[in-house]
Motif scaffolding. Structure first.
Motif, PDB file in Angstrom:
ATOM      1  N   TRP A  14      -3.184  18.190 -26.543  1.00 37.17           N
ATOM      2  CA  TRP A  14      -2.975  18.847 -24.847  1.00 37.17           C
ATOM      3  C   TRP A  14      -3.445  19.511 -24.225  1.00 37.17           C
ATOM      4  CZ3 TRP A  14      -2.269  20.382 -20.167  1.00 37.17           C
ATOM      5  CH2 TRP A  14      -2.947  19.834 -18.915  1.00 37.17           C
ATOM      6  N   ILE A  15      -2.723  20.820 -24.836  1.00 41.16           N
ATOM      7  CA  ILE A  15      -3.075  22.281 -25.570  1.00 41.16           C
ATOM      8  C   ILE A  15      -4.203  22.935 -25.758  1.00 41.16           C
ATOM      9  CG2 ILE A  15      -1.686  24.336 -25.370  1.00 41.16           C
ATOM     10  CD1 ILE A  15       0.919  23.487 -24.755  1.00 41.16           C
ATOM     11  N   ALA A  16      -4.548  22.471 -26.690  1.00 44.26           N
ATOM     12  CA  ALA A  16      -5.902  22.535 -27.674  1.00 44.26           C
ATOM     13  C   ALA A  16      -7.401  22.317 -26.334  1.00 44.26           C
ATOM     14  CB  ALA A  16      -5.545  21.758 -29.502  1.00 44.26           C
ATOM     15  N   PHE A  17      -6.818  21.628 -26.334  1.00 40.37           N
ATOM     16  CA  PHE A  17      -7.909  20.582 -25.423  1.00 40.37           C
ATOM     17  C   PHE A  17      -8.140  21.498 -24.303  1.00 40.37           C
ATOM     18  CE2 PHE A  17      -8.163  18.222 -21.482  1.00 40.37           C
ATOM     19  CZ  PHE A  17      -9.393  18.304 -21.407  1.00 40.37           C
ATOM     20  N   CYS A  18      -7.051  21.739 -23.498  1.00 40.67           N
ATOM     21  CA  CYS A  18      -6.849  22.852 -21.957  1.00 40.67           C
ATOM     22  C   CYS A  18      -7.287  24.133 -23.176  1.00 40.67           C
ATOM     23  CB  CYS A  18      -5.880  22.896 -21.555  1.00 40.67           C
ATOM     24  SG  CYS A  18      -5.025  21.512 -20.919  1.00 40.67           S
ATOM     25  N   LEU A  19      -6.618  24.465 -23.769  1.00 45.37           N
ATOM     26  CA  LEU A  19      -7.545  25.858 -23.899  1.00 45.37           C
ATOM     27  C   LEU A  19      -9.008  26.187 -24.688  1.00 45.37           C
ATOM     28  CD1 LEU A  19      -4.361  27.534 -26.387  1.00 45.37           C
ATOM     29  CD2 LEU A  19      -5.631  28.071 -24.630  1.00 45.37           C
TER      30      LEU A  19
END
Length: 117
Positions: A14-19
């Protein structure tokens, strides 16, 4: 809100998606300024030289470094998404996420060293 919603938002995917999304938005915001500067080259040489001299300020050097970082992050995040879509995956591949972020950081720091020297 369900109990597991907060846990999902701290997951590496999810963090990779947001970045990836944030870097894409920031690159989109940068593009009109880039095209405006390129348009100055069509007007006359003096206008382009004035803008390029203005861009020598330290804040723009920092912004240039951030641009390269976000560009590398966005490109590697896109490659990660393509790998997820076209390859069979079993579970989270935290290594791919870490490698994407690490490579983006390395590319941007090499660029930073280049512009400072």
């Amino acid at each position: 809100m369900k109990k597991n919603d907060r846990r999902a938002r701290t997951h590496a995917s999810w963090i990779a998606f947001c970045l990836h999304r944030i870097s894409g938005v920031l690159l989109t915001v940068f593009l009109p300024f880039h095209f405006w500067t390129l348009g100055l080259a069509l007007e006359n040489e003096a206008a382009l030289d004035a803008a390029l001299k203005w861009y020598e300020a330290p804040i723009f050097k920092f912004g240039e470094w951030l641009l390269v970082f976000f560009l590398a992050l966005h490109a590697l995040g896109g490659i990660r998404i393509l790998l997820i879509e076209f390859r069979p995956w079993k579970g989270l591949r935290l290594g791919w996420i870490s490698a994407s972020f690490g490579t983006a950081a390395i590319v941007s720091f090499v660029f930073l060293i280049t512009i400072l020297s």
